[in-house]
Design a protein around this motif. Structure first.
Motif, PDB file in Angstrom:
ATOM      1  N   VAL A  56       0.837  -1.202   0.000  1.00 60.11           N
ATOM      2  CA  VAL A  56       0.000   0.000   0.000  1.00 60.11           C
ATOM      3  C   VAL A  56       0.871   1.251   0.000  1.00 60.11           C
ATOM      4  O   VAL A  56       0.606   2.211  -0.725  1.00 60.11           O
ATOM      5  CB  VAL A  56      -0.968  -0.008   1.206  1.00 60.11           C
ATOM      6  CG1 VAL A  56      -1.602   1.349   1.421  1.00 60.11           C
ATOM      7  CG2 VAL A  56      -2.033  -1.072   1.016  1.00 60.11           C
ATOM      8  N   GLU A  57       1.925   1.228   0.797  1.00 64.83           N
ATOM      9  CA  GLU A  57       2.822   2.379   0.846  1.00 64.83           C
ATOM     10  C   GLU A  57       3.505   2.597  -0.502  1.00 64.83           C
ATOM     11  O   GLU A  57       3.597   3.729  -0.988  1.00 64.83           O
ATOM     12  CB  GLU A  57       3.864   2.173   1.940  1.00 64.83           C
ATOM     13  CG  GLU A  57       4.742   3.384   2.173  1.00 64.83           C
ATOM     14  CD  GLU A  57       5.694   3.175   3.335  1.00 64.83           C
ATOM     15  OE1 GLU A  57       6.756   3.813   3.310  1.00 64.83           O
ATOM     16  OE2 GLU A  57       5.364   2.406   4.248  1.00 64.83           O
ATOM     17  N   ALA A  58       3.956   1.511  -1.123  1.00 61.31           N
ATOM     18  CA  ALA A  58       4.593   1.613  -2.439  1.00 61.31           C
ATOM     19  C   ALA A  58       3.603   2.127  -3.479  1.00 61.31           C
ATOM     20  O   ALA A  58       3.953   2.967  -4.324  1.00 61.31           O
ATOM     21  CB  ALA A  58       5.160   0.257  -2.853  1.00 61.31           C
ATOM     22  N   ALA A  59       2.372   1.654  -3.441  1.00 63.95           N
ATOM     23  CA  ALA A  59       1.354   2.123  -4.386  1.00 63.95           C
ATOM     24  C   ALA A  59       1.071   3.606  -4.171  1.00 63.95           C
ATOM     25  O   ALA A  59       0.895   4.359  -5.141  1.00 63.95           O
ATOM     26  CB  ALA A  59       0.078   1.305  -4.220  1.00 63.95           C
ATOM     27  N   GLY A  60       1.042   4.029  -2.915  1.00 59.66           N
ATOM     28  CA  GLY A  60       0.837   5.447  -2.628  1.00 59.66           C
ATOM     29  C   GLY A  60       1.954   6.299  -3.187  1.00 59.66           C
ATOM     30  O   GLY A  60       1.706   7.375  -3.746  1.00 59.66           O
TER      31      GLY A  60
END
Length: 85
Positions: free
Chosen positions: A62-66
């Motif tokens: 999720v952090e990488a996608a953000g």
């Protein structure tokens, strides 16, 4: 008199043996329940560890996608500034 005493001794001994057998059964039952609880706790601990690992992986995703989305948004903004769309 002595026969009464012997009868009382026999009765007391039988009560004691019965009580010891009952305590043995209760201890066995308690051991079985404790074993089952430990097994359940172990299974829940393993499941929590797996879920914790999955949570870590998903959080990182999720952090990488953000971050990717933020870069994309910034790129779109810069492109908008230069070409107007």
């Amino acid at each position: 008199m002595e026969s009464e005493t012997d009868a009382l001794r026999v009765k007391a001994r039988k009560q004691m043996e019965d009580a010891q057998m009952r305590l043995t059964r209760e201890n066995t039952f308690a051991d079985d329940q404790a074993r089952q609880q430990r097994k359940g706790f172990s299974q829940r601990t393993a499941a929590l560890q797996q879920k914790s690992a999955l949570h870590g992986t998903l959080s990182a995703s999720v952090e990488a996608a953000g971050l990717r989305q933020r870069r994309l948004s910034f790129a779109c903004y810069v492109r908008f500034l230069y070409i107007g769309r």
